[in-house]
Design a protein around this motif. Structure first.
Motif, PDB file in Angstrom:
ATOM      1  N   GLU A   1      -1.434  -6.791  -8.324  1.00  0.00           N
ATOM      2  CA  GLU A   1      -0.685  -5.768  -9.043  1.00  0.00           C
ATOM      3  C   GLU A   1       0.786  -5.780  -8.636  1.00  0.00           C
ATOM      4  O   GLU A   1       1.684  -5.664  -9.478  1.00  0.00           O
TER       5      GLU A   1
ATOM      6  N   SER B   1       0.829  -1.211   0.000  1.00  0.00           N
ATOM      7  CA  SER B   1       0.000   0.000   0.000  1.00  0.00           C
ATOM      8  C   SER B   1       0.863   1.262   0.000  1.00  0.00           C
ATOM      9  O   SER B   1       0.551   2.249  -0.672  1.00  0.00           O
TER      10      SER B   1
ATOM     11  N   LYS C   1      -2.503  -1.245  -5.735  1.00  0.00           N
ATOM     12  CA  LYS C   1      -3.888  -1.344  -5.252  1.00  0.00           C
ATOM     13  C   LYS C   1      -4.196  -2.684  -4.590  1.00  0.00           C
ATOM     14  O   LYS C   1      -5.099  -2.775  -3.757  1.00  0.00           O
ATOM     15  N   ASP C   2      -3.458  -3.731  -4.957  1.00  0.00           N
ATOM     16  CA  ASP C   2      -3.711  -5.043  -4.355  1.00  0.00           C
ATOM     17  C   ASP C   2      -2.486  -5.949  -4.555  1.00  0.00           C
ATOM     18  O   ASP C   2      -1.496  -5.560  -5.170  1.00  0.00           O
TER      19      ASP C   2
END
Length: 281
Positions: free
Chosen positions: A49, A40, A45-46
């Motif tokens: 990714e 983060s 984003k997650d």
């Protein structure tokens, strides 16, 4: 905290097992905890990714950062003291007699983490030889998968809290005070150790066989087949009558070529073939 999808979890587990022998199948919470904040903070984003980005990096820097985050580096000075007692009472007297002509020892700490274990080994050796220490050449190779902990190990600087298990007379003998809270291992002992990044899944070859290999509390993360193969590779680079130390929570396979000495201590006895030689790690 970010959550892993089953697909991303399986990708990471497969990658770590295939490339480093580390089994994280039961470490889903650990993975999420260690990676969430970094992912983060860096703007991903997650997990998907980030994993896609890391695996696509041709330099290998991103995957190494990933590995550094996922490997455990819990250690402290004189951990599992039975090994150091046995080293001083049994192993070193044998080495002193056997190698009296060459006065040279070749050692390998195969999971050095932040350095407490290899420094504990050279301090034990130096304390044993006492005034004769200067006449012995001690070469200790200290390797680890994690490049970040190796930087700490090479510096040899520790807080006073990290030195609580070091004998008081060793603190003044083997450390110099850097600040009110930090001490550094003396240059003479640091020069005896070569720190190097190494993956235990890679082929192990040695210019000279090792008198002692210490690989403690690493194989608990390996499956039995991986452990057996690693122990066999250790055996091939152990000097005749040399020793292997493993963690007390670990064991080697029943078919090992090493001779069992006592819990967590094995030896390459003279009845077994001599190791070969090759390039150096």
């Amino acid at each position: 905290m970010m959550k892993l999808t089953d697909e991303d979890f399986n990708r990471l587990v497969t990658y770590m097992k295939k490339n480093y022998g580390i089994n994280l199948e039961k470490k889903r919470v650990l993975i999420e905890g260690r990676l969430s904040n970094m992912i983060s903070t860096r703007g991903f984003k997650d997990f998907k990714e980030f994993i896609d980005f890391a695996f696509a990096d041709k330099t290998g820097k991103e995957t190494m950062q990933l590995v550094n985050k996922l490997t455990t580096n819990h250690t402290f000075f004189m951990r599992e003291p039975e090994h150091f007692q046995f080293l001083k009472s049994t192993v070193l007297p044998y080495f002193e007699q056997e190698y009296s002509s060459t006065r040279s020892l070749n050692l390998w700490c195969a999971a050095s983490s932040t350095g407490q274990e290899p420094y504990s080994i050279v301090m034990t050796i130096d304390d044993y030889f006492g005034t004769k220490a200067a006449s012995w050449k001690i070469n200790l190779l200290a390797t680890d998968l994690d490049t970040e902990v190796l930087k700490t190990a090479q510096a040899g600087i520790y807080t006073i809290d990290m030195l609580k298990d070091v004998p008081q007379n060793w603190l003044s003998k083997y450390f110099t005070k850097k600040s009110a809270t930090e001490y550094q291992v003396i240059d003479r002992l640091r020069k005896q150790i070569t720190f190097k990044q190494f993956n235990l899944m890679d082929k192990i070859v040695a210019q000279k066989p090792y008198d002692l290999i210490s690989c403690r509390n690493v194989m608990i993360y390996f499956e039995q087949e991986t452990k057996n193969a690693l122990v066999e590779r250790f055996f091939d680079v152990t000097r005749e009558n040399g020793y292997l130390f493993i963690g007390h929570a670990e064991s080697v396979g029943r078919n090992t070529k090493y001779t069992y000495i006592k819990p967590a201590i094995y030896r390459r006895t003279s009845a077994t073939p001599k190791p070969g030689s090759g390039g150096r790690i």
